[in-house]
Scaffold this motif. Sequence first.
Motif, short mmCIF file in Angstrom:
data_model
loop_
_atom_site.label_atom_id
_atom_site.label_comp_id
_atom_site.label_asym_id
_atom_site.label_seq_id
_atom_site.Cartn_x
_atom_site.Cartn_y
_atom_site.Cartn_z
N GLU A 79 57.51 -21.23 -34.35
CA GLU A 79 56.84 -20.85 -35.61
C GLU A 79 57.63 -21.29 -36.85
O GLU A 79 57.10 -21.38 -37.94
N TRP A 139 58.63 -25.98 -38.48
CA TRP A 139 58.21 -26.80 -39.62
C TRP A 139 59.16 -26.66 -40.80
O TRP A 139 59.19 -27.52 -41.68
N ARG A 164 49.75 -20.82 -44.57
CA ARG A 164 49.51 -21.98 -43.69
C ARG A 164 49.16 -23.22 -44.51
O ARG A 164 49.59 -24.33 -44.18
N GLU A 180 51.37 -26.47 -44.25
CA GLU A 180 50.76 -27.74 -43.84
C GLU A 180 51.07 -28.84 -44.86
O GLU A 180 51.41 -29.97 -44.50
N GLU A 240 39.73 -20.42 -44.40
CA GLU A 240 39.66 -20.33 -42.94
C GLU A 240 38.95 -21.57 -42.39
O GLU A 240 39.35 -22.12 -41.37
N ASN A 251 41.10 -24.43 -42.19
CA ASN A 251 41.91 -24.27 -40.98
C ASN A 251 43.26 -25.00 -41.06
O ASN A 251 43.58 -25.85 -40.22
N PRO A 252 44.06 -24.67 -42.07
CA PRO A 252 45.35 -25.34 -42.20
C PRO A 252 46.30 -24.99 -41.06
O PRO A 252 46.25 -23.87 -40.53
N GLN A 253 47.13 -25.93 -40.70
CA GLN A 253 48.04 -25.77 -39.56
C GLN A 253 49.47 -26.07 -39.99
O GLN A 253 49.71 -27.08 -40.65
N PHE A 254 50.40 -25.22 -39.57
CA PHE A 254 51.80 -25.55 -39.78
C PHE A 254 52.09 -26.89 -39.11
O PHE A 254 51.59 -27.15 -38.00
N ALA A 290 53.73 -29.87 -36.97
CA ALA A 290 54.50 -29.87 -35.72
C ALA A 290 55.96 -30.17 -36.04
O ALA A 290 56.28 -30.76 -37.07
#
Lengths: 286, 286
Positions: A205, A208, B67, B71, B266, B269-272, B274
């Motif tokens: 988690e 990043w 998030r 991102e 939502e 849908n943002p993502q941390f 990788a």
Amino acid sequence: MAGLSPALLAGHIPALPPAAAGIVTIEPGRPCLLSRIDPDADGGLDKDEAKAALSVERARIQGLQERLYGEGKRSLLVVFQAIDTGGKDGTIRSVLEGVNPQGCRVWSFKVPSTEELDHDFLWRYHKRTPGRGMIGVFNRSHYEDVLVVRVKDLVPEEVWRARYGLINDFERLLTASGTTVLKFFLHISKDEQKERLESRIADPEKHWKFDPADLVERRSWDAYQAAFDDALTRCSTPYAPWHVVPANRKWFRNLIVARTIADTLEAMNPQFPAAAEGIAGLTVPD
Amino acid sequence: MAGLSPALLAGHIPALPPAAAGIVTIEPGRPCLLSRIDPDADGGLDKDEAKAALSVERARIQGLQERLYGEGKRSLLVVFQAIDTGGKDGTIRSVLEGVNPQGCRVWSFKVPSTEELDHDFLWRYHKRTPGRGMIGVFNRSHYEDVLVVRVKDLVPEEVWRARYGLINDFERLLTASGTTVLKFFLHISKDEQKERLESRIADPEKHWKFDPADLVERRSWDAYQAAFDDALTRCSTPYAPWHVVPANRKWFRNLIVARTIADTLEAMNPQFPAAAEGIAGLTVPD
């Protein structure tokens, strides 16, 4: 300069309240020695006590910010410096949760752009100082130009050496023009940095947040501490002293930073402006 | 354009979720008639229910913002327009309480400066659009240039008439470049404005918010409604539709604006990001 009081117009610099207990304020003219300041200090509090006290400080900041914004005459600039993983982002999030974002702007300074490098080193910071009524927050600041720039030898020594005085002049300009400047150095130990880097590596988690370059920077730990000592010594002034925050314990760090911000705003004592003449008799037509 | 997905690079515009129940979204190509929209609507909720639901939406926004910021690839621009006393400031304060100010910047646009007037009308807004990872909020916006400018005859009609299309082009540029544009019109009745102005006059705590010029502007109520109808009709596009918020009841207004922001984040849908390659094996030296 409409709206400024005669005292401000005369460049009068108001006295600042002392920082919250637990913070070490560097006395102007005395040397700062970070190695003598305990980053583990917790004021004898436990985590739950500190968290409860933090909500009180947040509410104070929220109420005082509204008055500062309503008054619209003065501003507060809060500067955060720390070594990597020192907790700048986390402190800002925790302490300023609940402020009205309309009255607060946070600026994170990264590598300067070509245009920024084409100007004097203070240009990009000056552009982002808070306007009347606003709280401005610098996540990293003009101090980078005597910290990373010095450690990495990005400019000749005579250039960065001249900057301490130029920074003091800049902060005097701001202070004399109605901006209170609050400077926090978040002080962690080398062991604590190790733990924080390890947890970023171990916890997917937090991956990043991890930058392999941080490991390279860590090799320069001692050079950074020396650069911090010098900056905090040379740029702790009566009008904008440096505050060293013991920051190994995040909950204690957040509490004492929040309390110092609240106390400072309270001492500024912002007032909603008086009504324009003749409002009392007005009626609103249908 | 490092970090942008192929879809964004190709100018792909993602579908938006519908606005929260209670909001009237202007269908692109259909006329907006504010006089047909009830500013008193409350969705059958009472104040306490709405306030409880609002805390849930605030928490959703807080988590999703983190998030989006982590991102660091896309951004959200939230635009608020309303007539004087329509509730722009109050909505921003209420809905965004709790967001991390490091990831959110609010801009209030007032009378343009000389430098701003020396450029095209979109220049000063474009400068302040949110960067990657950020939520930007416009308290008033580029729509002022087809609203107050039109009502007060500040430019010839052919100039403001051409602006609807230019605004649509501008918002397409933003949307195609990774910025979701959410536009809220806070819709109050003329009676409600009267009450709000009267309470600013009657309550000394609110005096500072009262500007006698608001009474002059009120005389142009109908001209403003016509200008709003036109702007909302001509600039409701599939990629950036206008949302009309019944705003006589502040607690309902806050809830449905917050819910629409949360739903939009939502859907993004943002993502941390990788972790960089090879992190797993790293150790931190003492």
